[in-house]
Structures are given as structure tokens and as C-alpha cells.
Design an enzyme around this catalytic site. Structure first.
Site, PDB file in Angstrom:
ATOM      1  CE  LYS A   1      -0.267  -0.444   5.217  1.00  0.00           C
ATOM      2  NZ  LYS A   1      -1.166   0.176   6.173  1.00  0.00           N
TER       3      LYS A   1
ATOM      4  CE1 TYR B   1      13.568  31.942   2.391  1.00  0.00           C
ATOM      5  CE2 TYR B   1      13.687  29.393   2.160  1.00  0.00           C
ATOM      6  CZ  TYR B   1      13.544  30.441   1.541  1.00  0.00           C
ATOM      7  OH  TYR B   1      12.820  30.502   0.223  1.00  0.00           O
TER       8      TYR B   1
HETATM    9  C1  LIG Z   1      -3.823  -4.577   8.067  1.00  0.00           C
HETATM   10  C2  LIG Z   1      -2.279  -4.290   7.941  1.00  0.00           C
HETATM   11  N1  LIG Z   1      -1.604  -5.271   7.898  1.00  0.00           N
HETATM   12  C3  LIG Z   1      -0.190  -5.218   7.998  1.00  0.00           C
HETATM   13  C4  LIG Z   1       0.594  -4.064   7.728  1.00  0.00           C
HETATM   14  C5  LIG Z   1       1.958  -3.857   7.884  1.00  0.00           C
HETATM   15  O1  LIG Z   1       2.517  -3.480   8.978  1.00  0.00           O
HETATM   16  P1  LIG Z   1       4.041  -3.271   9.134  1.00  0.00           P
HETATM   17  O2  LIG Z   1       4.456  -2.179   7.968  1.00  0.00           O
HETATM   18  O3  LIG Z   1       4.272  -2.775  10.342  1.00  0.00           O
HETATM   19  O4  LIG Z   1       4.681  -4.586   8.770  1.00  0.00           O
HETATM   20  C6  LIG Z   1      -0.377  -2.963   7.778  1.00  0.00           C
HETATM   21  C7  LIG Z   1       0.292  -1.710   8.003  1.00  0.00           C
HETATM   22  O5  LIG Z   1      -0.044  -0.739   8.564  1.00  0.00           O
HETATM   23  C8  LIG Z   1      -1.834  -3.013   7.676  1.00  0.00           C
HETATM   24  O6  LIG Z   1      -2.507  -1.845   8.039  1.00  0.00           O
END
Ligand SMILES: Cc1ncc(COP(=O)(O)O)c(C=O)c1O
Length: 393
Positions: free
Chosen positions: A38, A270
Site C-alpha cells: 500500500k 532562511y
Molecule cells: C492491516 C495491515 N496489515 C499489515 C500491515 C503491515 O504493517 P508493518 O508495516 O508494520 O509490517 C499494515 C500496515 O499498517 C496493515 O494496515
């Protein structure tokens, strides 16, 4: 658009694949395993990461948004794509048309998917065992069993939950084990559906390996409990003291655009929030908060130049930041006139040519944030360049 920038994020897909294989080996061979890609694969480029992972056998990929799932399908990714986010009812048709597997947390999602009228469409459901973000309540278990027993439209293929703290998984009375014990009661009820079971994020997966290695047995952590690694795939440790078997995947590098001398007492950038305490050599690097290099790093971050750590001085601008090269000049006995800044590489994150590493964990720690935010904030102005040498890919 062809990039003319010296500032790039180099993505080492070989290291990504090594991390993937390492993490997969932490869990049982048959357990559900879903790399999370994602948020543009945590800033690394979702399509390239998906192609690399599927080329070495990844069957499942996880996203938060339907748009992310569609981007992968449009790029020709054939793997199972799991959609973890809550979607509006109108999206159900698009989800099914594109063969995306929803991980459902709400009744309205089940209703809208069922109303599309497909038969036996696969879904996973999520339970809230303590995170209190998404998921059905454990007391809805019986109602859901009833629903799936009667549904012709939907077939239940998986049950999952999410840990709010995976650091304490090794402690029998810790929060993670508490959540997993609640979850265990649920998944056992769904056993007749022959479901896949998954709960572990990066921290959970790394801890599960230690757990099994130490020969501990706990019914809530069976070998088939599946995982969904995110941050660890990209080489960052989810918590302090975690495995150092992970390799950095993203290296952000640039070239200096200018080296100049300033006198003791002169200010930089700045607001002149940094003033030279001695005659100094300073360098200008063409990356700024417009690229996702946080302004909070003003006067805080360190970069790598010629194998030396050099400090960001003064305020980080939208397109530039400035570094103090004085000590490096002294240490390396350099003569300013003999250096062409445009050929001077600077590493802001990841690994330089000599193997020195700046970890996203440290960059985040310096400004009170986490590697997740460091990676996902790398902007679209920074071109991703992919390295992949593994045979057959
Ligand atoms: C439902 C879900 N599973 C797994 C993960 C993966 O987590 P991580 O990046 O801590 O391994 C996430 C990330 O936030 C998530 O939302």
C-alpha cells in the site's frame, strides 16, 4: 517525463527480494503470506515492487485503497490483490470485475458485494481484537458464521486481525498474546470454512521466528498463522533490537550543486538558524521538503559525503538543503578549487558506495517520527530508479 535531476531514489529490488525471502522463512511454509504494498509500496513504487515480488513467487499482495489495487491490475499484475480498506457500496462492482479480494470489516461491504450477484466470490473478514480501528467485533462471530453458511454470493476464504503492539509477542501475558488468544477463539469457530488465518505484521513475523526458534509452544501462535509484512520488506526494523537481517532497499542520493566558503559569524538559509562558528565550507544539495525531506530535519539530519557524515545546517528549504563540509574538508585534506561540486555524490538515506548506511529508523528518530513516514513522504518529484540483477527476473 525524462528526469534531469541528480536527486533520485534508487530502489534495490534484489535487497527487497532478500528481505521477502527472509521474512517468508520466519513463518510456516503453508501459512498465508501477503507483502503489503500500500501507499505506493511504502514509497518504493507499487508496480515495480509487485513485479519483483511476483517474479519470485509472491502469490498475494496487500493494499489499502481500491485505486491502489486497480493500478496493479492495470499494470498487468495477476497475483491475488487484497484490499484492506473500507470501501463504499458503489465500489463493490469494480472490485469484483477486477478480481480483487476484499478484506471486509463492515456489514455494508458484505451486502454490497453480495448484491453484485456473482456466485462464490472470495472474501476475507477482519476482526477487531483490540486495535479499535477496523474489523467486526468478536461478538459478531456467530452472526457472520450464519451469514457465510447461507451466502451463495460470497465464500469466506480468510479470517484476520491486526496487532496494535507486536513488540511484546514473546511475553505470554503481553498484549499481542492477549489479542491472539481472542483471535484464536474466533478462527477456531471458522475452521469448518477451511479459512486462511493471518495476523502478524513485520514486528509479529520477526518475533514469531524467535518464538518458534526458542521452541516455545503456544496454541495462539501456530505455525500456520499468516503474516502481512510491510516496513520490514523495505529493510526497516519495526522496533528497536529487531533483526538486522534486513537490507535497506531505498537509497536517496543527489549531487552537490555548489560548494562555497563562508566566514565565521555568517548565517545560512532562511532565518539564519545556523551561524558559522569558524570559517567554513558549505555545500548546497538539491532536495528539500518539496521532495519529502522533512523541514523538521533543519539543523538535525546527517548525510553521507565521500564516506563522511556531514550535518544539515540551517533551515531545510522546499528545493534545497545546506550541509557543513568543513570537518570533512579537513579530514580528507581537500582543496576547494579542485572539487567539481556537480560530481560530488551525497547520500541522504540508505547505502553509499562504501557500504555506509543511513537508516530510515535513525532519520525518523532524529525528528520524532518513524521509518514508515520517512519512506512514504518521499515525493513524486524524486524519480525512482530500479536495480535488479537477480537471474531470470
Ligand atoms: C492491516 C495491515 N496489515 C499489515 C500491515 C503491515 O504493517 P508493518 O508495516 O508494520 O509490517 C499494515 C500496515 O499498517 C496493515 O494496515
Amino acid at each position: 517525463v525524462t528526469s534531469h535531476r541528480a536527486t533520485v531514489a534508487e530502489i534495490n529490488l534484489n535487497n527487497l527480494i532478500d528481505n521477502y525471502r527472509y521474512l517468508k522463512s520466519c513463518l510456516g511454509e503453508k501459512s498465508f503470506f501477503c507483502p503489503m504494498i500500500k501507499a505506493n509500496a511504502y514509497g518504493h513504487g507499487a508496480v515495480a515492487v509487485a513485479k519483483a515480488l511476483t517474479s519470485v513467487g509472491a502469490e498475494n499482495l496487500g493494499v489499502a485503497l481500491l485505486e491502489e489495487a486497480l493500478e496493479l491490475r492495470q499494470a498487468g499484475i495477476k497475483a491475488n490483490i487484497f484490499l484492506f480498506g473500507v470501501f463504499a457500496s458503489e465500489a463493490a462492482k469494480v472490485i469484483i470485475e477486477n478480481q480483487i479480494t476484499p478484506v471486509v470489516s463492515e456489514w455494508h461491504q458484505l451486502d454490497s458485494l453480495a448484491s453484485v450477484g456473482k456466485s462464490g466470490y472470495p472474501v476475507h473478514i477482519k476482526f477487531d481484537t483490540g486495535m479499535h480501528r477496523l474489523g467486526f467485533s468478536p461478538d459478531q462471530t456467530e452472526e457472520l458464521i450464519e451469514f457465510f453458511s447461507r451466502s451463495n454470493a460470497l465464500t469466506l476464504k480468510g479470517v484476520c486481525t491486526h496487532l496494535f503492539l507486536s513488540d511484546d509477542l514473546l511475553e505470554p501475558t503481553g498484549t499481542a498474546m492477549k489479542q491472539l488468544s481472542i483471535f484464536e477463539k474466533i478462527w477456531l469457530r471458522f475452521a469448518p470454512f477451511d479459512v486462511q488465518v493471518h495476523a502478524l505484521n513485520s514486528g509479529g513475523i520477526i518475533n514469531a521466528l524467535k518464538f518458534h526458534r526458542e521452541g516455545k509452544i503456544h496454541s495462539s501462535l501456530p505455525a500456520y498463522l499468516g503474516g502481512r509484512p510491510g516496513i520490514s520488506l523495505y529493510g526497516a526494523n519495526p522496533f528497536e533490537g529487531a533483526s538486522n537481517s534486513l537490507k535497506p532497499v531505498m537509497t536517496i542520493k543527489s549531487n552537490l550543486v555548489k560548494i562555497q566558503r563562508i566566514k565565521a559569524g555568517e548565517g545560512v538559509s532562511y532565518g539564519h538558524r545556523w551561524t558559522a562558528s569558524r570559517d567554513s565550507f558549505i555545500g548546497v544539495v538539491p532536495i528539500g521538503y518539496g521532495d519529502g525531506f522533512h523541514r523538521a530535519h533543519s539543523n538535525k539530519a546527517q548525510l553521507l559525503w565521500r564516506g563522511q557524515k556531514v550535518s544539515v545546517i540551517g533551515t531545510v528549504c522546499m528545493d534545497y538543503l545546506i550541509v557543513d563540509l568543513t570537518s570533512a574538508f579537513e579530514g580528507l585534506k581537500l582543496i576547494a578549487d579542485k572539487i567539481d561540486p556537480l560530481h560530488e555524490e551525497v547520500v541522504l538515506l540508505g547505502q553509499d558506495k562504501d557500504g555506509n548506511v543511513l537508516r530510515a529508523e535513525d532519520l525518523g528518530h532524529a525528528i520524532g517520527t518513524i521509518p514508515y513516514e520517512i519512506f512514504t513522504n518521499v515525493g513524486s518529484r524524486v524519480p525512482r530508479e530500479y536495480i535488479m540483477t537477480e537471474k531470470g527476473i
